[in-house]
Write a protein that holds these residues in place. Structure first.
Motif, short mmCIF file in Angstrom:
data_model
loop_
_atom_site.label_atom_id
_atom_site.label_comp_id
_atom_site.label_asym_id
_atom_site.label_seq_id
_atom_site.Cartn_x
_atom_site.Cartn_y
_atom_site.Cartn_z
N LYS A 18 5.71 -10.26 2.43
CA LYS A 18 4.29 -10.46 2.70
C LYS A 18 3.65 -9.12 3.04
O LYS A 18 4.28 -8.25 3.64
N PHE A 19 2.37 -8.97 2.68
CA PHE A 19 1.65 -7.72 2.89
C PHE A 19 0.37 -8.01 3.67
O PHE A 19 -0.33 -8.99 3.41
N GLY A 20 0.07 -7.15 4.61
CA GLY A 20 -1.19 -7.26 5.33
C GLY A 20 -2.31 -6.62 4.53
O GLY A 20 -2.22 -5.44 4.16
N VAL A 21 -3.34 -7.39 4.23
CA VAL A 21 -4.46 -6.90 3.44
C VAL A 21 -5.76 -7.26 4.16
O VAL A 21 -5.95 -8.42 4.54
N ALA A 22 -6.63 -6.28 4.35
CA ALA A 22 -7.90 -6.51 5.01
C ALA A 22 -9.03 -6.46 3.99
O ALA A 22 -9.07 -5.59 3.12
N ALA A 23 -9.96 -7.41 4.09
CA ALA A 23 -11.10 -7.45 3.17
C ALA A 23 -12.23 -8.23 3.80
O ALA A 23 -12.01 -9.04 4.72
N GLY A 24 -13.43 -8.00 3.31
CA GLY A 24 -14.60 -8.70 3.83
C GLY A 24 -15.12 -9.75 2.88
O GLY A 24 -16.07 -10.47 3.20
N SER A 25 -14.51 -9.85 1.70
CA SER A 25 -14.94 -10.85 0.71
C SER A 25 -13.74 -11.30 -0.09
O SER A 25 -12.70 -10.61 -0.15
N LEU A 26 -13.86 -12.44 -0.73
CA LEU A 26 -12.78 -12.95 -1.57
C LEU A 26 -12.52 -12.01 -2.73
O LEU A 26 -11.36 -11.73 -3.07
N ARG A 27 -13.59 -11.52 -3.34
CA ARG A 27 -13.44 -10.61 -4.49
C ARG A 27 -12.70 -9.33 -4.05
O ARG A 27 -11.81 -8.85 -4.75
N GLY A 28 -13.07 -8.81 -2.87
CA GLY A 28 -12.42 -7.60 -2.39
C GLY A 28 -10.95 -7.84 -2.09
O GLY A 28 -10.09 -6.99 -2.36
N LEU A 29 -10.64 -8.97 -1.49
CA LEU A 29 -9.25 -9.30 -1.18
C LEU A 29 -8.44 -9.47 -2.45
O LEU A 29 -7.29 -9.01 -2.55
N LEU A 30 -9.03 -10.11 -3.44
CA LEU A 30 -8.35 -10.32 -4.71
C LEU A 30 -8.07 -8.99 -5.39
O LEU A 30 -6.97 -8.77 -5.92
N ARG A 31 -9.04 -8.11 -5.37
CA ARG A 31 -8.88 -6.81 -6.01
C ARG A 31 -7.76 -6.01 -5.34
O ARG A 31 -6.90 -5.45 -6.01
N LYS A 32 -7.76 -5.98 -4.00
CA LYS A 32 -6.72 -5.24 -3.28
C LYS A 32 -5.34 -5.85 -3.50
O LYS A 32 -4.34 -5.16 -3.64
N GLY A 33 -5.30 -7.18 -3.50
CA GLY A 33 -4.03 -7.85 -3.69
C GLY A 33 -3.44 -7.60 -5.07
O GLY A 33 -2.24 -7.37 -5.21
N CYS A 34 -4.28 -7.63 -6.09
CA CYS A 34 -3.80 -7.38 -7.45
C CYS A 34 -3.28 -5.96 -7.59
O CYS A 34 -2.26 -5.73 -8.27
N ARG A 35 -3.96 -5.03 -6.95
CA ARG A 35 -3.50 -3.65 -7.02
C ARG A 35 -2.17 -3.50 -6.30
O ARG A 35 -1.25 -2.81 -6.77
N LEU A 36 -2.03 -4.15 -5.17
CA LEU A 36 -0.80 -4.06 -4.38
C LEU A 36 0.39 -4.70 -5.10
O LEU A 36 1.50 -4.16 -5.10
#
Length: 333
Positions: A18-36
């Motif tokens: 599991k990875f800790g990911v911080a975001a302020g929007s669903l789109r932002g979280l999705l983008r960071k998660g896909c990159r990770l």
């Protein structure tokens, strides 16, 4: 519009990390998660780890921080955490060591109490030494037991014998309730039952995994015991099962399981025996029928304590079997 950054725990559908990911929007979280996780943004989506519910922007804003999410790539699905556990269980037989390691990693980072319990129970059940029989091969199993027990089967036989001996003691102790004129006859029947029990070592084989032919109705492969459910049902709805040979905790828990008399011992069988002796009127009491009801699998079944029906079973002895034609041997006058 992006809101305040919040941290979430994100994992892929095929891994435990599991990875800790911080975001302020669903789109932002999705983008960071896909990159990770190195997944394409197009066609990927996020869902709840617990039940597989797919996230929308409005749903995302209502989630508390540290919610566990699963990032799904194109074409992937997630059935919920039970699907994750199911995959672990499915691999138990062929990849035990890998399953143990994966469960430990999950447990180390797990915060939900129910999932912690589920993983802890899984690890407990896999941390077993079923095949070990001798004390030297599984010393932890014997902790708290008398030193005279050198192997698991000897203790399990002793445990079963103790239960059967207690039933014999109850039957013998009932003599004070028998009519004085019938007590001698009742005592002779008790002696016959006791002799038979001694000849079969108090049916200790019922819990001995090495006596498969005798114990087949209670014991399955390598010492697994299944609850036989309420007396008027052919199954246990809770699917209780246990292997007391696996580890010390299971051995201790197994002592709480009951050998339940289908036709009740105290309410029915023993009083019926006393009545039969008193009213025999020249007939011979079929003591072997009562022996079967009291001490054998003919009338005993193994049940988890929660499935032990302690109310009146409303079952009676078979009136056609209480007496038999008089024999020369074991005559009771």
């Amino acid at each position: 519009m992006s809101g305040t950054l919040r941290a979430f725990r994100v994992r892929g559908s095929g891994g435990a990390e599991k990875f800790g990911v911080a975001a302020g929007s669903l789109r932002g979280l999705l983008r960071k998660g896909c990159r990770l996780l190195q997944l394409p943004l197009a066609g990927s989506r996020l869902c709840l780890y617990e039940d597989g519910t797919e996230l929308t922007e409005g749903f995302f804003r209502a989630l508390p921080p540290q919610t566990e999410l699963v990032l799904l790539g194109p074409g992937e699905t997630w059935p919920g955490c039970f699907g994750d556990v199911g995959r672990l269980l499915g691999a138990c037989q062929s990849q035990r060591d890998a399953v143990v390691e994966a469960a430990r990693r999950l447990l180390a980072d797990e915060r939900a109490p129910k999932r912690q319990k589920l993983l802890a129970d899984l690890l407990h059940n896999l941390d077993e030494n079923i095949l070990a029989e001798d004390k030297a091969d599984d010393q932890k199993w014997f902790e708290g037991l008398e030193s005279r027990f050198k192997n698991k089967s000897s203790y399990m036989r002793y445990s079963c014998e103790s239960r059967i001996r207690s039933y014999m003691k109850e039957v013998g102790g009932f003599i004070s309730n028998v009519h004085p004129s019938a007590r001698d006859a009742y005592k002779r029947i008790i002696d016959l039952m006791l002799d038979k029990l001694k000849s079969v070592k108090y049916n200790g084989c019922y819990f001995d995994r090495r006596e498969e032919e005798e114990a087949v109705r209670l014991c399955t492969v390598e010492g697994w015991f299944s609850c036989q459910g309420p007396f008027d049902s052919d199954y246990c709805p809770c699917k209780h099962s246990i292997n007391p040979y696996s580890n010390r905790e299971s051995r201790i828990l197994f002592s709480t399981w009951n050998l339940d008399h289908i036709i009740e011992k105290k309410r029915t069988v023993v009083p019926e025996l006393a009545t039969a002796v008193k009213t025999r009127d020249g007939r011979e009491v079929n003591w072997e029928y009562f022996y079967q009801l009291l001490f054998t699998l003919e009338n005993l079944k193994l049940v988890h304590i929660a499935c032990h029906k302690k109310t009146n079973h409303n079952l009676s002895c078979d009136k056609t079997k209480i007496y038999r034609k008089r024999k020369q041997n074991h005559k009771v006058s």
